[in-house]
Design an enzyme around this catalytic site. Sequence first.
Site, mmCIF file in Angstrom:
data_model
loop_
_atom_site.group_PDB
_atom_site.id
_atom_site.type_symbol
_atom_site.label_atom_id
_atom_site.label_comp_id
_atom_site.label_asym_id
_atom_site.label_seq_id
_atom_site.Cartn_x
_atom_site.Cartn_y
_atom_site.Cartn_z
ATOM 1 N N GLU A 170 0.872 -1.163 0.000
ATOM 2 C CA GLU A 170 0.000 0.000 0.000
ATOM 3 C C GLU A 170 0.918 1.225 0.000
ATOM 4 O OE1 GLU A 170 -2.696 0.412 3.315
ATOM 5 O OE2 GLU A 170 -3.585 2.209 2.426
ATOM 6 N N LYS B 3 4.687 0.632 9.320
ATOM 7 C CA LYS B 3 4.743 1.924 8.629
ATOM 8 C C LYS B 3 4.096 3.024 9.460
ATOM 9 C CE LYS B 3 3.165 0.122 4.787
ATOM 10 N NZ LYS B 3 2.607 -0.033 3.435
ATOM 11 N N ARG C 112 5.711 -12.988 9.500
ATOM 12 C CA ARG C 112 6.356 -11.735 9.147
ATOM 13 C C ARG C 112 7.693 -11.631 9.857
ATOM 14 N NH1 ARG C 112 2.925 -7.784 9.370
ATOM 15 N NH2 ARG C 112 4.246 -6.073 9.908
HETATM 16 P P1 ATP Z 1 3.101 -2.411 8.019
HETATM 17 O O1 ATP Z 1 2.516 -3.405 8.966
HETATM 18 O O2 ATP Z 1 4.537 -2.130 8.222
HETATM 19 O O3 ATP Z 1 2.297 -1.161 7.901
HETATM 20 P P2 ATP Z 1 1.806 -3.527 5.832
HETATM 21 O O4 ATP Z 1 1.621 -4.990 5.891
HETATM 22 O O5 ATP Z 1 0.638 -2.690 6.175
HETATM 23 O O6 ATP Z 1 3.080 -3.136 6.656
HETATM 24 P P3 ATP Z 1 1.771 -3.418 3.036
HETATM 25 O O7 ATP Z 1 2.149 -2.314 2.172
HETATM 26 O O8 ATP Z 1 0.354 -3.810 3.117
HETATM 27 O O9 ATP Z 1 2.308 -3.059 4.454
HETATM 28 O O10 ATP Z 1 2.679 -4.690 2.773
HETATM 29 C C1 ATP Z 1 3.013 -5.180 1.514
HETATM 30 C C2 ATP Z 1 3.431 -6.617 1.668
HETATM 31 O O11 ATP Z 1 4.548 -6.726 2.534
HETATM 32 C C3 ATP Z 1 2.324 -7.454 2.266
HETATM 33 O O12 ATP Z 1 2.201 -8.632 1.510
HETATM 34 C C4 ATP Z 1 2.783 -7.740 3.648
HETATM 35 O O13 ATP Z 1 2.311 -8.973 4.102
HETATM 36 C C5 ATP Z 1 4.314 -7.714 3.501
HETATM 37 N N1 ATP Z 1 4.944 -7.359 4.764
HETATM 38 C C6 ATP Z 1 4.724 -6.265 5.506
HETATM 39 N N2 ATP Z 1 5.444 -6.294 6.637
HETATM 40 C C7 ATP Z 1 6.152 -7.445 6.622
HETATM 41 C C8 ATP Z 1 7.077 -8.078 7.516
HETATM 42 N N3 ATP Z 1 7.430 -7.511 8.662
HETATM 43 N N4 ATP Z 1 7.615 -9.259 7.158
HETATM 44 C C9 ATP Z 1 7.286 -9.821 5.992
HETATM 45 N N5 ATP Z 1 6.414 -9.303 5.106
HETATM 46 C C10 ATP Z 1 5.843 -8.130 5.412
HETATM 47 MG MG MG Z 2 -1.227 -3.261 5.146
#
Ligand code: ATP
Ligand code: MG
Length: 570
Positions: free
Chosen positions: A37, A274, A264
């Site tokens: 995102e 984020k 994760r």
């Molecule tokens: P955050 O929790 O940091 O805000 P998010 O999951 O909301 O991260 P996205 O932009 O939705 O951020 O993530 C894009 C991809 O990265 C998703 O498939 C998510 O599962 C993966 N991702 C995010 N954080 C991690 C992590 N700590 N380890 C592995 N994959 C991750």
């Molecule tokens: Mg997300």
Amino acid sequence: MTTTDSHPSSDFIRDIIAEDLRINKNEGRVVTRFPPEPNGYLHIGHAKSICLNFGIAAENKGGVCHLRFDDTDPGKEDIEYIESIKRDVKWLGFDWGKHLYYASDYFDQLYEYAVQLIKKGRAYVCSLSPEEVKEYRGTLTEPGKDSPYRSRPVEENLDLFARMRAGEFGDGTHILRAKIDMASPNLNMRDPAIYRIKRMPHHRTGDKWCIYPMYDYTHCLSDSIEGITHSICTLEFEDHRPLYDWVLDQLDVECHPQQIEFARLNLSYTIMSKRKLMKLVESGAVTGWDDPRMPTISGLRRRGYTPKSIRDFCERIGVAKRDSTVDVALLEHCVRQDLNQKALRVMGVLRPLKVVIENYQENQMEELEAVNNPEDAGMGCRKVPFSRVLYIEQEDFREDPPKKYFRLAPGREVRLRYAYYIKCVGVKKDERTGEIIELRCTFDPETRGGGAPDGRKVKATLHWVSAAHSLDAEVRLYDHLFLKANPDEVKDGTDFRANLNPNSLETLTSCRVEPSLANATPGSRYQFERQGYFCVDTQDSSDESLVFNRTVTLRDPWAKIEKAMKNKPR
Ligand code: ATP
Ligand code: MG
């Protein structure tokens, strides 16, 4: 189409894919995606997901990995983030080729799918207030209650949904909900919202829409539209999988990807959200998303991390189904290993102490040969100037050396790297403060290059620079951004920022570095002998004033000994 450094060992996801290929599921295609995102910069956790998705595509013949922006929330998203994400994925060494997509490109199709759901009696417009929706949802232990709008006739739903789209209603007055099961033990299945009104322009679709689809609804359909075969996501989406499958089952789509969840990445001393990283940026706790203390890809890049070190790290941590926390020391280890192979060795003195070589002539200078990288003879040699006045590191001299301190001390001889043996014959102090301002030394001309013909040994080799020939530099030393291994562990009433390390940045402004660094370009990486790996800062360094970031230290056995001695009971 992507870069991988070696064949990663297998894991449960790769095993699933291998088995799917064996039985020719998906006609032998492997299509994955990385779906960020654009509401912030990517962090090292995202790197794990990037390496996994792009890695799997690269390992399989004809495999493809899409980069798809999941841009359904215009309130939080921005072009700046889109650009940074593209840059970071490329920098990590991956290439989406022509497969760059945006969920917002599917808005028309998603709208049509929603109309289909309404027509099938599988979605309805709910006019409860957001508070009421919450109240009706129930809890983990209590079932929810049906919304009074659940039985709205199809025609009325179609009419209201069209008018939602047309902008007749204010934010929060109506939502479109999937009609599933308000008594489901899985809260995600209790008639989740699939569209909401948000009268706000979108960074890509402009004013075209004032209703936006929700994540769970958008994600599975975007995967399906793109023909994704394996939709790999993190564990927190496990409870969303029934909804992922439900939406695709209702709509009778051609492609129904398989969602697979993995653990994760969590890192010690590191925040990986984020939202929280944004808080650090907005509150000024760091200088920006690319502050070298940030666990963002752009922060790590500016700190001096290499793409290879991050890919290596992601490979070493592997892919598992159970959550765990990785020691940040492993990440540091990976960059040390890579830089050990690649980085030019140079000499830089961080906290200079002046040394006058009494028996070396004034106005004399000689160029001594220094090896660029003992790990790689191909990297050749360079010349370093030696003269009567030098700088060494303040911590390399002790007037009253403790046991096991082998560096310079009054009357003691040490080696200057690539130069001569020197012996300390005097110490000059500031009369008022008693501070040491200069060492008087002699050198042995017979030891040029660093060895004595009579075979006598010294116990320490120091780095140094010639005072007149060295360059001024600023050096930024970094420590963990947080004091606690788990920064989220806080007392009531505070948040993770209470655990910020007040000493995570130390700026040294009167460092001296060898003259070969005059041509150092922003982003280039060096090993400062005995001090660690450093990178020329890409934002603040210029030809006039060099600025280096310390990427990571070398191991310092002395620090350990000193610590052990300190802790010893008297
Ligand atoms: P955050 O929790 O940091 O805000 P998010 O999951 O909301 O991260 P996205 O932009 O939705 O951020 O993530 C894009 C991809 O990265 C998703 O498939 C998510 O599962 C993966 N991702 C995010 N954080 C991690 C992590 N700590 N380890 C592995 N994959 C991750
Ligand atoms: Mg997300």
